[in-house]
Motif scaffolding. Sequence first.
Motif, short mmCIF file in Angstrom:
data_model
loop_
_atom_site.label_atom_id
_atom_site.label_comp_id
_atom_site.label_asym_id
_atom_site.label_seq_id
_atom_site.Cartn_x
_atom_site.Cartn_y
_atom_site.Cartn_z
N ILE A 177 1.41 -1.33 -0.09
CA ILE A 177 -0.29 0.18 0.11
C ILE A 177 0.68 0.96 -0.11
O ILE A 177 0.72 2.13 -0.18
CB ILE A 177 -1.25 0.15 1.29
CG1 ILE A 177 -1.85 -1.11 1.36
CG2 ILE A 177 -1.96 1.55 1.40
CD1 ILE A 177 -2.81 -1.16 2.41
N LEU A 178 2.15 1.29 0.70
CA LEU A 178 3.29 2.70 1.18
C LEU A 178 3.66 2.49 -0.63
O LEU A 178 3.87 3.87 -0.81
CB LEU A 178 4.02 2.24 2.46
CG LEU A 178 3.71 2.18 3.57
CD1 LEU A 178 4.95 1.60 4.25
CD2 LEU A 178 2.94 3.44 3.53
N ALA A 179 3.81 1.28 -0.85
CA ALA A 179 4.54 2.25 -2.30
C ALA A 179 3.77 1.88 -3.83
O ALA A 179 4.59 3.33 -4.69
CB ALA A 179 5.17 0.22 -3.01
N ARG B 117 4.29 10.99 -5.76
CA ARG B 117 5.70 10.83 -6.98
C ARG B 117 7.13 10.86 -5.50
O ARG B 117 8.12 11.43 -6.30
CB ARG B 117 5.99 11.92 -7.93
CG ARG B 117 4.85 11.49 -9.28
CD ARG B 117 5.11 10.65 -10.14
NE ARG B 117 4.46 10.50 -11.34
CZ ARG B 117 3.50 9.74 -11.23
NH1 ARG B 117 3.33 8.82 -10.14
NH2 ARG B 117 2.77 9.67 -12.40
N VAL B 118 6.96 10.06 -5.05
CA VAL B 118 8.13 10.08 -4.19
C VAL B 118 8.96 9.25 -4.57
O VAL B 118 10.07 9.08 -5.06
CB VAL B 118 7.63 9.84 -2.95
CG1 VAL B 118 8.45 9.32 -1.79
CG2 VAL B 118 6.98 11.17 -1.59
N THR C 196 12.69 0.97 -5.28
CA THR C 196 12.05 0.45 -4.26
C THR C 196 10.89 -0.27 -4.11
O THR C 196 10.26 -0.08 -3.74
CB THR C 196 12.39 2.15 -3.64
OG1 THR C 196 13.84 2.71 -4.28
CG2 THR C 196 11.69 2.32 -2.73
N TYR C 197 10.53 0.73 -5.35
CA TYR C 197 9.21 -0.11 -5.40
C TYR C 197 8.99 -1.22 -5.39
O TYR C 197 8.01 -2.60 -4.74
CB TYR C 197 8.53 0.74 -6.44
CG TYR C 197 7.01 0.52 -7.19
CD1 TYR C 197 5.91 1.07 -6.93
CD2 TYR C 197 6.27 -0.61 -7.93
CE1 TYR C 197 4.45 0.38 -6.69
CE2 TYR C 197 4.84 -1.62 -8.36
CZ TYR C 197 4.45 -0.63 -7.72
OH TYR C 197 3.10 -1.26 -7.40
#
Length: 230
Positions: free
Chosen positions: A181-183, A190-191, A197-198
């Motif tokens: 969910i955070l990803a 657009r972090v 990382t994703y």
Amino acid sequence: MKKRINSGRWSGIITGVLLIVGLITGIFSVVPVIDGVDYLAKASASENQVLIGSFFQLLMVVAYVGVPILLYPNLSQHHKGLALGSVAFGITAGVFIIIGVIILLLLLTLSHEFSKVGAENIAYFQTLGRLLREGRDLVNHVATTLAFVLAMFLFNWVFYKSKIVPRWLSVTGLIGSVLSILASLFFMIRVIDLDETYMILNIPIAVQQLVLAIWLILKGFNRAAQHPNK
């Protein structure tokens, strides 16, 4: 009773198979030519790749919708509201997958038209293509992912409370769901991009999904906890 046990056992097996189908179809639904730099020029020449990706993406609907529906009879015995919520999110994910396929096919059509135009119309096609590709990324990696991961979070929460699967398995599912969910949220604002990382944030839920699938196929649900009111 024997018929009920056999029915529950088959439900676990089919659910496990669908979880694996979801992972496999997710891998084969990737369309590298659309994600490439020269997608407008190359997509029409790689039409089969786009069509195959669309086909596997549609197969994902069966898994994403089917898993929470198959789990519903078992989950509803422990928490009907969460079980129903999981089904609703699964169906929502299926709808978003279909929207993603439509956008993908529109990109293929745009590529065919792009190959027919002169240099003076390139800017228009590039702008339209960029919007369609951006929309596809948001549908696939935000809307669809959030909907299905929320479905997974809900049924893993019921798993945790009911103990119909081992708690270590449901806990890893809850943690993996939160990371996924955070990803999606980080990508939406657009972090992060669709980068390492994703992928790292989504690995735990994918691993848990595979382990859960194998567990359900081999061992099924905990029969002692499966019918709490019996």
